[in-house]
Design a protein around this motif. Structure first.
Motif, short mmCIF file in Angstrom:
data_model
loop_
_atom_site.label_atom_id
_atom_site.label_comp_id
_atom_site.label_asym_id
_atom_site.label_seq_id
_atom_site.Cartn_x
_atom_site.Cartn_y
_atom_site.Cartn_z
N VAL A 190 0.85 -1.19 0.00
CA VAL A 190 0.00 0.00 0.00
C VAL A 190 0.88 1.24 0.00
CG1 VAL A 190 -1.68 1.33 1.33
CG2 VAL A 190 -1.89 -1.16 1.19
N GLN A 191 0.65 2.08 -0.97
CA GLN A 191 1.40 3.33 -1.04
C GLN A 191 0.46 4.47 -1.35
OE1 GLN A 191 4.57 2.69 -3.95
NE2 GLN A 191 6.03 2.46 -2.29
N LEU A 192 0.62 5.53 -0.61
CA LEU A 192 -0.12 6.76 -0.87
C LEU A 192 0.87 7.91 -0.95
CD1 LEU A 192 -2.31 5.23 1.47
CD2 LEU A 192 -3.64 6.84 0.10
N GLN A 193 0.57 8.85 -1.78
CA GLN A 193 1.45 10.00 -1.93
C GLN A 193 0.64 11.26 -2.09
OE1 GLN A 193 4.66 9.49 -4.64
NE2 GLN A 193 5.39 11.60 -4.42
N ALA A 194 1.00 12.24 -1.30
CA ALA A 194 0.40 13.56 -1.40
C ALA A 194 1.34 14.47 -2.16
CB ALA A 194 0.13 14.12 -0.01
N SER A 195 0.80 15.37 -2.94
CA SER A 195 1.61 16.32 -3.70
C SER A 195 0.85 17.62 -3.86
CB SER A 195 1.96 15.74 -5.07
OG SER A 195 0.78 15.50 -5.82
N GLY A 196 1.57 18.64 -4.33
CA GLY A 196 0.93 19.92 -4.61
C GLY A 196 1.19 21.01 -3.59
N GLY A 197 1.98 20.71 -2.57
CA GLY A 197 2.27 21.71 -1.57
C GLY A 197 3.19 22.79 -2.08
N GLY A 198 3.41 23.79 -1.24
CA GLY A 198 4.29 24.87 -1.61
C GLY A 198 4.19 26.03 -0.66
N LEU A 199 4.75 27.14 -1.07
CA LEU A 199 4.72 28.37 -0.27
C LEU A 199 3.61 29.27 -0.82
CD1 LEU A 199 5.94 30.37 1.78
CD2 LEU A 199 7.52 31.10 -0.03
N VAL A 200 2.77 29.75 0.06
CA VAL A 200 1.66 30.60 -0.36
C VAL A 200 1.46 31.69 0.69
CG1 VAL A 200 -0.07 29.11 0.73
CG2 VAL A 200 -0.74 30.59 -1.16
N GLN A 201 1.01 32.83 0.25
CA GLN A 201 0.76 33.93 1.17
C GLN A 201 -0.56 33.72 1.92
OE1 GLN A 201 0.90 37.58 -1.10
NE2 GLN A 201 3.13 37.65 -1.00
N PRO A 202 -0.67 34.31 3.09
CA PRO A 202 -1.95 34.24 3.81
C PRO A 202 -3.09 34.72 2.93
CG PRO A 202 -0.26 35.11 5.25
CD PRO A 202 0.36 35.02 3.88
N GLY A 203 -4.19 33.99 2.97
CA GLY A 203 -5.33 34.31 2.13
C GLY A 203 -5.30 33.62 0.78
N GLY A 204 -4.20 33.00 0.46
CA GLY A 204 -4.05 32.33 -0.82
C GLY A 204 -4.66 30.94 -0.84
N SER A 205 -4.45 30.26 -1.97
CA SER A 205 -5.03 28.93 -2.18
C SER A 205 -3.99 27.96 -2.71
CB SER A 205 -6.18 29.02 -3.19
OG SER A 205 -7.21 29.86 -2.74
N LEU A 206 -4.24 26.70 -2.43
CA LEU A 206 -3.44 25.60 -2.97
C LEU A 206 -4.36 24.41 -3.18
CD1 LEU A 206 -0.09 25.38 -0.92
CD2 LEU A 206 -0.31 25.85 -3.37
N ARG A 207 -4.01 23.57 -4.12
CA ARG A 207 -4.75 22.32 -4.29
C ARG A 207 -3.78 21.16 -4.15
NH1 ARG A 207 -8.03 20.12 -9.55
NH2 ARG A 207 -5.88 19.77 -10.28
N LEU A 208 -4.04 20.32 -3.19
CA LEU A 208 -3.24 19.12 -2.98
C LEU A 208 -3.88 17.94 -3.69
CD1 LEU A 208 -2.46 19.42 0.85
CD2 LEU A 208 -1.30 20.50 -1.10
N SER A 209 -3.03 17.00 -4.09
CA SER A 209 -3.50 15.79 -4.75
C SER A 209 -3.02 14.57 -3.98
CB SER A 209 -2.97 15.71 -6.18
OG SER A 209 -3.41 16.81 -6.95
N CYS A 210 -3.83 13.52 -4.02
CA CYS A 210 -3.47 12.25 -3.37
C CYS A 210 -3.67 11.13 -4.37
CB CYS A 210 -4.35 12.03 -2.15
SG CYS A 210 -4.18 10.40 -1.39
N THR A 211 -2.64 10.33 -4.54
CA THR A 211 -2.73 9.14 -5.38
C THR A 211 -2.31 7.93 -4.56
OG1 THR A 211 -0.49 9.50 -6.21
CG2 THR A 211 -2.31 10.39 -7.52
N GLY A 212 -2.76 6.78 -4.99
CA GLY A 212 -2.44 5.58 -4.25
C GLY A 212 -2.26 4.38 -5.14
N SER A 213 -1.58 3.36 -4.63
CA SER A 213 -1.38 2.11 -5.36
C SER A 213 -1.27 0.96 -4.36
CB SER A 213 -0.11 2.18 -6.21
OG SER A 213 1.03 2.37 -5.40
N GLY A 214 -1.49 -0.24 -4.87
CA GLY A 214 -1.39 -1.41 -4.01
C GLY A 214 -2.67 -1.76 -3.29
N PHE A 215 -3.72 -1.02 -3.57
CA PHE A 215 -5.03 -1.31 -2.99
C PHE A 215 -6.07 -0.69 -3.92
CE2 PHE A 215 -6.30 2.86 -1.25
CZ PHE A 215 -5.11 3.56 -1.39
N ASP A 216 -7.32 -1.01 -3.65
CA ASP A 216 -8.39 -0.51 -4.50
C ASP A 216 -8.73 0.92 -4.10
OD1 ASP A 216 -11.49 -1.99 -5.75
OD2 ASP A 216 -10.53 -0.05 -6.14
N PHE A 217 -7.99 1.85 -4.69
CA PHE A 217 -8.14 3.27 -4.34
C PHE A 217 -9.57 3.74 -4.56
CE2 PHE A 217 -5.99 7.32 -3.56
CZ PHE A 217 -6.86 8.24 -4.12
N SER A 218 -10.17 3.28 -5.65
CA SER A 218 -11.49 3.77 -6.01
C SER A 218 -12.57 3.35 -5.02
CB SER A 218 -11.87 3.29 -7.41
OG SER A 218 -11.99 1.88 -7.43
#
Length: 114
Positions: free
Chosen positions: A1-29
């Protein structure tokens, strides 16, 4: 089972970010997916949950109204859209397939700073 988060970074207060999560080794869906975060020196904190088909979502009070969790079932990705970010949202964000977060994999750093 592996999961990985991505999409982080540096953002100013009030800003936005979108993180993504993908997985393998199990039925993610067919898995509920959980987002957690960990601030330096603090314990792991649950942030949000999405059910198998995205029909059910839950949020911690600290992010309710600012974060939105969703999933793309065709691409097997779960997203965490973060808006109106605050300095206290600075943390490493992880995704997992269990409530405790024990299955979390590599996280992604989110830094909210001016």
């Amino acid at each position: 089972v592996q999961l990985q988060a991505s999409g982080g970074g540096l953002v100013q207060p009030g800003g936005s970010l979108r993180l993504s999560c993908t997985g393998s080794g199990f039925d993610f869906s067919r898995s509920w997916i959980y987002w957690h975060r960990q601030r330096p020196g603090e314990e792991l904190e649950w942030v949000s949950t999405i059910s198998t088909f995205g029909t059910g979502t839950r949020y911690a009070d600290s992010v309710k109204g600012r974060f939105t969790i969703s999933r793309d079932t065709s691409e097997n990705i779960v997203y965490l859209q973060m808006s109106s970010l605050k300095s206290e949202d600075t943390a490493v964000y992880y995704c997992s397939k269990d409530q405790s977060g024990i299955s979390r994999g590599q996280g992604t750093q989110v830094t909210v700073s001016s």
